[in-house]
Design an enzyme around this catalytic site. Structure first.
Site, PDB file in Angstrom:
ATOM      1  N   ASP A  13       0.827  -1.205   0.000  1.00 11.00           N
ATOM      2  CA  ASP A  13       0.000   0.000   0.000  1.00 11.00           C
ATOM      3  C   ASP A  13       0.862   1.256   0.000  1.00 11.00           C
ATOM      4  O   ASP A  13       0.552   2.238  -0.688  1.00 11.00           O
ATOM      5  CB  ASP A  13      -0.924   0.017   1.215  1.00 11.00           C
ATOM      6  CG  ASP A  13      -2.013  -1.032   1.139  1.00 11.00           C
ATOM      7  OD1 ASP A  13      -1.991  -1.856   0.200  1.00 11.00           O
ATOM      8  OD2 ASP A  13      -2.899  -1.039   2.018  1.00 11.00           O
ATOM      9  N   ARG A  33      11.610   1.802   9.350  1.00  8.71           N
ATOM     10  CA  ARG A  33      12.118   1.283  10.621  1.00  8.71           C
ATOM     11  C   ARG A  33      13.468   0.601  10.392  1.00  8.71           C
ATOM     12  O   ARG A  33      13.580  -0.321   9.602  1.00  8.71           O
ATOM     13  CB  ARG A  33      11.134   0.282  11.210  1.00  8.71           C
ATOM     14  CG  ARG A  33      11.568  -0.338  12.528  1.00  8.71           C
ATOM     15  CD  ARG A  33      10.481  -1.274  13.057  1.00  8.71           C
ATOM     16  NE  ARG A  33      10.858  -1.898  14.307  1.00  8.71           N
ATOM     17  CZ  ARG A  33      11.532  -3.041  14.403  1.00  8.71           C
ATOM     18  NH1 ARG A  33      11.885  -3.689  13.294  1.00  8.71           N
ATOM     19  NH2 ARG A  33      11.845  -3.549  15.581  1.00  8.71           N
ATOM     20  N   SER A 126      -9.125  -2.165   9.191  1.00  2.00           N
ATOM     21  CA  SER A 126      -9.142  -3.431   8.464  1.00  2.00           C
ATOM     22  C   SER A 126     -10.480  -4.147   8.610  1.00  2.00           C
ATOM     23  O   SER A 126     -11.132  -4.071   9.663  1.00  2.00           O
ATOM     24  CB  SER A 126      -8.022  -4.341   8.997  1.00  2.00           C
ATOM     25  OG  SER A 126      -8.175  -5.669   8.536  1.00  2.00           O
ATOM     26  N   GLU A 128     -10.694  -7.152   9.102  1.00  2.08           N
ATOM     27  CA  GLU A 128     -10.499  -8.164  10.135  1.00  2.08           C
ATOM     28  C   GLU A 128     -11.109  -7.722  11.466  1.00  2.08           C
ATOM     29  O   GLU A 128     -11.280  -8.546  12.371  1.00  2.08           O
ATOM     30  CB  GLU A 128      -9.015  -8.473  10.314  1.00  2.08           C
ATOM     31  CG  GLU A 128      -8.393  -9.253   9.166  1.00  2.08           C
ATOM     32  CD  GLU A 128      -8.810 -10.724   9.149  1.00  2.08           C
ATOM     33  OE1 GLU A 128      -9.144 -11.256  10.223  1.00  2.08           O
ATOM     34  OE2 GLU A 128      -8.808 -11.325   8.057  1.00  2.08           O
ATOM     35  N   TYR A 150      -4.377  -9.518  15.717  1.00  6.80           N
ATOM     36  CA  TYR A 150      -4.285  -8.460  14.703  1.00  6.80           C
ATOM     37  C   TYR A 150      -5.596  -7.680  14.637  1.00  6.80           C
ATOM     38  O   TYR A 150      -5.600  -6.443  14.647  1.00  6.80           O
ATOM     39  CB  TYR A 150      -3.971  -9.071  13.340  1.00  6.80           C
ATOM     40  CG  TYR A 150      -4.083  -8.093  12.193  1.00  6.80           C
ATOM     41  CD1 TYR A 150      -3.085  -7.149  11.958  1.00  6.80           C
ATOM     42  CD2 TYR A 150      -5.192  -8.116  11.346  1.00  6.80           C
ATOM     43  CE1 TYR A 150      -3.191  -6.242  10.912  1.00  6.80           C
ATOM     44  CE2 TYR A 150      -5.302  -7.213  10.294  1.00  6.80           C
ATOM     45  CZ  TYR A 150      -4.299  -6.290  10.077  1.00  6.80           C
ATOM     46  OH  TYR A 150      -4.416  -5.400   9.038  1.00  6.80           O
ATOM     47  N   ARG A 185       2.240  -7.853  -3.020  1.00  5.12           N
ATOM     48  CA  ARG A 185       1.829  -8.460  -1.762  1.00  5.12           C
ATOM     49  C   ARG A 185       2.944  -9.351  -1.231  1.00  5.12           C
ATOM     50  O   ARG A 185       3.647 -10.025  -2.000  1.00  5.12           O
ATOM     51  CB  ARG A 185       0.571  -9.301  -1.997  1.00  5.12           C
ATOM     52  CG  ARG A 185      -0.126  -9.801  -0.744  1.00  5.12           C
ATOM     53  CD  ARG A 185      -0.458  -8.691   0.204  1.00  5.12           C
ATOM     54  NE  ARG A 185      -1.784  -8.793   0.784  1.00  5.12           N
ATOM     55  CZ  ARG A 185      -2.144  -8.176   1.891  1.00  5.12           C
ATOM     56  NH1 ARG A 185      -1.269  -7.443   2.561  1.00  5.12           N
ATOM     57  NH2 ARG A 185      -3.379  -8.271   2.352  1.00  5.12           N
ATOM     58  N   LYS A 193       1.034 -16.455  -1.987  1.00  2.00           N
ATOM     59  CA  LYS A 193       1.521 -17.826  -1.869  1.00  2.00           C
ATOM     60  C   LYS A 193       0.975 -18.667  -3.023  1.00  2.00           C
ATOM     61  O   LYS A 193       1.707 -19.472  -3.622  1.00  2.00           O
ATOM     62  CB  LYS A 193       1.094 -18.415  -0.529  1.00  2.00           C
ATOM     63  CG  LYS A 193       1.601 -19.822  -0.243  1.00  2.00           C
ATOM     64  CD  LYS A 193       1.171 -20.286   1.141  1.00  2.00           C
ATOM     65  CE  LYS A 193       1.676 -21.691   1.438  1.00  2.00           C
ATOM     66  NZ  LYS A 193       1.269 -22.155   2.794  1.00  2.00           N
ATOM     67  N   PRO A 281      -6.608 -20.423  14.599  1.00  2.00           N
ATOM     68  CA  PRO A 281      -7.282 -20.871  15.832  1.00  2.00           C
ATOM     69  C   PRO A 281      -8.749 -20.449  15.874  1.00  2.00           C
ATOM     70  O   PRO A 281      -9.594 -21.169  16.392  1.00  2.00           O
ATOM     71  CB  PRO A 281      -6.470 -20.183  16.935  1.00  2.00           C
ATOM     72  CG  PRO A 281      -5.123 -19.962  16.332  1.00  2.00           C
ATOM     73  CD  PRO A 281      -5.367 -19.683  14.874  1.00  2.00           C
TER      74      PRO A 281
END
Length: 325
Positions: A13, A33, A126, A128, A150, A185, A193, A281
């Protein structure tokens, strides 16, 4: 010319947003960083006009220095520990960076404003955050029910942004972005992947692709489209929260269908194996966004279709693999 400061500039992004802002005539600065961050050279190679500053979301003083040296009109906080699976293994680090890091940036902006005037702030929220979804599709008023460290961290940053907007009158906006992908990505994400594995399988360099839940459904768009929405939010008279999504949902199986078919493999089942190690999980089963507010207020809509996005990623990884990148 307007000036922008971007945290997380080394991610997909950050790179796409930098390109967009440079094309619009911005003076673009980025926070990186670590002095020896291997991605620093990537930014310098792709974006030689961007000026980089050393900084860390967990270090308020470094963020204040970056603001002092860049004197931005707009701040885009894209930095985070953004891989959901990693957040289960390192919940503390994820919380420190992805949650408390937002507070540090907001506080740095607030303190900087006392000396330099108004700064417009964007927070990368997000989908999420919706987690165990309370309704389908999800919009700006849908209950937040995160299902990972997250997601919890993003909820913290989201509400902290709202609090700074309401408490200090800051022009602060949150973009609740649903999954957005690209050839940039990171390879740890399932979409990349898959595209890398499909390219390698096509070229005879790999025999098997191991995945987790194939039935999880997501609302996938193109990152290059989504960064335009970020910019549009900061051009509005006041800050607000916006869902950014395509409104379409697809499963991992759908992604596999298109990716393998793109290289001429109609049946991918002999190449794909499921492994419980890659199961979350607590799974987030179906995410699909209602971006009608962004469409009506910002005039934003996605341009790249799901099929074109998958083909774009596979083509990029085919080229990269053939070139030995």
């Amino acid at each position: 010319m307007p000036t922008a400061l971007i945290t997380g500039i080394t991610g997909q992004d950050g790179l796409y947003l930098s390109e967009l802002l440079l094309a619009k005539g911005y003076d673009v600065h980025g926070v990186v960083r670590g002095q020896n961050n291997p991605k620093r050279e990537l930014v310098r190679r792709l974006l030689p006009d961007v000026r980089l500053h050393n900084g860390d979301l967990t270090d308020l003083s470094s963020l204040m220095r970056a603001l002092r040296d860049s004197r931005p009109d707009e701040v885009y906080n894209l930095g985070a520990v953004s891989f959901v699976a990693y957040s289960w293994e390192n919940a503390f680090v994820t919380s420190d960076v992805t949650a408390h890091g937002v507070l540090n940036v907001l506080e740095a902006v607030r303190l900087h404003e006392d000396d330099a005037g108004s700064v417009r702030f964007y927070q990368a929220s997000s989908s999420e955050m919706f987690g165990k979804v309370a309704e389908v599709p999800q919009h700006e008023r849908t209950l937040l029910w995160p299902r990972s460290p997250y997601g919890v961290s993003k909820v913290y940053g989201h509400y902290m942004t709202i609090n700074y907007r309401e408490s200090y009158g800051m022009h602060a906006s949150s973009g609740i972005l649903f999954n957005h992908e690209s050839p940039r990505r990171g390879p740890e994400f399932v979409t990349r992947k898959i595209s890398q594995a499909v390219a390698r399988i096509k070229l005879g360099l790999q025999d098997e692709l191991v995945l987790g839940n194939l039935d999880a459904q997501r609302d996938w768009g193109f990152a290059g489209d989504y960064v335009e929405a970020m910019w549009l939010m900061l051009q509005q008279p006041v800050g607000d929260d916006y869902v950014i999504a395509t409104g379409e949902t697809h499963s991992i199986r759908d992604f596999l269908d298109i990716a393998f078919a793109h290289v001429g493999i109609d049946d991918w089942t002999p190449y794909v194996r499921q492994d419980p190690r890659f199961m979350r999980p607590a799974e987030v089963d179906q995410l699909v966004g209602d971006a009608s507010k962004a469409r009506d207020v910002l005039g934003w809509k996605p341009r790249v279709s799901f099929g074109d996005l998958v083909a774009m990623m596979v083509d990029a990884d085919l080229e990269a693999t053939q070139q030995g990148w």
